[in-house]
Design an enzyme around this catalytic site. Sequence first.
Site, mmCIF file in Angstrom:
data_model
loop_
_atom_site.group_PDB
_atom_site.id
_atom_site.type_symbol
_atom_site.label_atom_id
_atom_site.label_comp_id
_atom_site.label_asym_id
_atom_site.label_seq_id
_atom_site.Cartn_x
_atom_site.Cartn_y
_atom_site.Cartn_z
ATOM 1 N N ILE A 167 -4.696 -8.117 -6.084
ATOM 2 C CA ILE A 167 -4.300 -8.240 -7.486
ATOM 3 C C ILE A 167 -2.824 -7.867 -7.613
ATOM 4 O O ILE A 167 -2.411 -6.816 -7.104
ATOM 5 C CB ILE A 167 -5.171 -7.333 -8.375
ATOM 6 C CG1 ILE A 167 -6.633 -7.780 -8.323
ATOM 7 C CG2 ILE A 167 -4.676 -7.351 -9.821
ATOM 8 C CD1 ILE A 167 -7.581 -6.891 -9.080
ATOM 9 N N HIS A 168 -2.050 -8.699 -8.287
ATOM 10 C CA HIS A 168 -0.620 -8.478 -8.425
ATOM 11 C C HIS A 168 -0.176 -8.617 -9.882
ATOM 12 O O HIS A 168 -0.895 -9.191 -10.708
ATOM 13 C CB HIS A 168 0.170 -9.469 -7.559
ATOM 14 C CG HIS A 168 -0.024 -9.273 -6.094
ATOM 15 N ND1 HIS A 168 0.681 -8.343 -5.375
ATOM 16 C CD2 HIS A 168 -0.869 -9.863 -5.214
ATOM 17 C CE1 HIS A 168 0.289 -8.384 -4.112
ATOM 18 N NE2 HIS A 168 -0.645 -9.291 -3.990
ATOM 19 N N ARG A 169 0.998 -8.103 -10.164
ATOM 20 C CA ARG A 169 1.601 -8.200 -11.487
ATOM 21 C C ARG A 169 2.315 -9.542 -11.618
ATOM 22 O O ARG A 169 3.256 -9.825 -10.873
ATOM 23 C CB ARG A 169 2.595 -7.046 -11.647
ATOM 24 C CG ARG A 169 3.337 -6.988 -12.954
ATOM 25 C CD ARG A 169 4.143 -5.698 -12.991
ATOM 26 N NE ARG A 169 5.557 -5.870 -12.757
ATOM 27 C CZ ARG A 169 6.389 -4.894 -12.375
ATOM 28 N NH1 ARG A 169 5.919 -3.686 -12.172
ATOM 29 N NH2 ARG A 169 7.666 -5.129 -12.208
ATOM 30 N N GLU A 232 -10.986 -9.048 2.169
ATOM 31 C CA GLU A 232 -11.773 -8.147 1.346
ATOM 32 C C GLU A 232 -12.930 -8.836 0.638
ATOM 33 O O GLU A 232 -13.854 -8.168 0.163
ATOM 34 C CB GLU A 232 -10.876 -7.452 0.311
ATOM 35 C CG GLU A 232 -10.041 -6.320 0.864
ATOM 36 C CD GLU A 232 -8.720 -6.786 1.449
ATOM 37 O OE1 GLU A 232 -8.535 -8.010 1.620
ATOM 38 O OE2 GLU A 232 -7.867 -5.924 1.745
ATOM 39 N N GLU A 288 2.469 0.625 -16.171
ATOM 40 C CA GLU A 288 1.780 0.673 -14.889
ATOM 41 C C GLU A 288 0.856 1.884 -14.840
ATOM 42 O O GLU A 288 0.862 2.736 -15.730
ATOM 43 C CB GLU A 288 2.796 0.719 -13.740
ATOM 44 C CG GLU A 288 3.596 -0.565 -13.576
ATOM 45 C CD GLU A 288 2.811 -1.665 -12.876
ATOM 46 O OE1 GLU A 288 1.602 -1.466 -12.608
ATOM 47 O OE2 GLU A 288 3.395 -2.723 -12.598
#
Length: 491
Positions: A167-169, A232, A288
């Site tokens: 998961i990334h921004r 994963e 964040e």
Amino acid sequence: MNKEITDFRSALDYLAKQPGQLVETDVEVDPIAELSGVYRHIGAGGTVQRPTKEGPAMIFNNVKGHPGARVAVGVLSSRKRVGMLLGEDPKRLGFMLNEAVENAVDPVVAEGPVPCQEVVYRAEDPDFDIRKILPASTNTPDDAGPYITMGLCYAHDPETGDHDVTIHRMCVQSKDELSFYAVPGARHIGHFREVAEARGEALPISISIGVDPAIEMATCFEPPTTPMGFDELSIAGALKGAPVQLSRCLTIPEYAIAHAEYVIEGEVLPGKRIREDQNTNSGYAMPEFPGYTGPAVAELPVIKVKAITTRTNPIFQTCLGPSEEHVSMAGIPTEASILAMVNKAMPGKVKNVYCASPGGGKYMAVLQFCKTIPSDEGRQRQAALLAFSAFSELKNVFLVDEDVDPFDMNDVLWALNTRFQGDADIITIPGVRCHPLDPSNDPTMSPSIRDHGIACKTIFDCTVPFSEKHRFHRCRWAEVDPTHWVPDFKE
């Protein structure tokens, strides 16, 4: 495992049947700051500035500017709720994920029509605009733009074929572009991008939004538990008791989660960079997990979107950056990693691990250690060192005895106040690389810090010395069943 849940929709249906776990509203909400502002009060928790609390997940059925769109938030923003979704005692989730790593089930490619491609939007269509298709939101009025915060990125290493999901921004920048942020040197897909760029190639990437919670939890493992080449999604297969189904993308040579609500298909362009806050000039990115709004990055890689596919009447999933949702997704896999590493070195000594909410699931761990013989003294500190090795971004470790509940921070602080002496029980390890989003990890804070992102890792040993255990017995209470007096009482 929870056999009632096979995808995101069935997870929401399940929560709707559990008292106090899901609320819906038909009142119109603006996705720009207002949606997150509402959920801050309803159930965000985590490191969100107070007032906030841990509460139910929420579905917004009327999103301004997006007719017919629905947005779900906070699905994982409660450890109890994660336990319900995975079918496990919340205090045993770390053990469950650890077992899933050891019994991984590889994903499979679904044949024939797949749910995530029931509706297709292609970039070559003249009215294609991701800003209209995706009801992406901002967390605050200061954000660089609408963000995809729960997008599972899937890509392959162009040289080795290794694949991974993380998961990334990602900030929505234009009608067909997203900016892409990966913590430098810490994420596999970031490495894949670097390899592709060195070859002068674009990196095909899919972004799946709204998936089975088991998949979301599994994607948050990190090395050394899941080294390069470890997918994963195989952990999710073990959690689900069945392989994760993938679908072939329509416009790029990549796969996506077949039952996702939304899938974005695109390419990370080689050599192209974009200023994260180019549309707002706010200087900020988004809040964040440490509880601060991070600075906008001057140059970020760009994802060129080639298509978006969805289910019929899709449900968009989002989260608040500093919420309890991040604690669940980052913290529980970290607990599993710590348990695995410590148990290999000293089986049975660490009874449980909690990556507590004040650390956002990353910076702080409480280890419950059991001393049974004189030679166990000192091994609790070795366990703390192993915890730092299991998860490099961990900053502080609190060690407590087996009679202290590691999931109750009041109990942990009680141990700190009655079993800890600062001059003898603080162990510092200065000058170690940690995490760049902690603003205190900066040379301005300490002469031991040579570069931003370096920290002093610290052990707080709140355990009783083995030779002194006879002086530290907790009060003994009569064992009773309170339901005899209060029939509806629940622990």
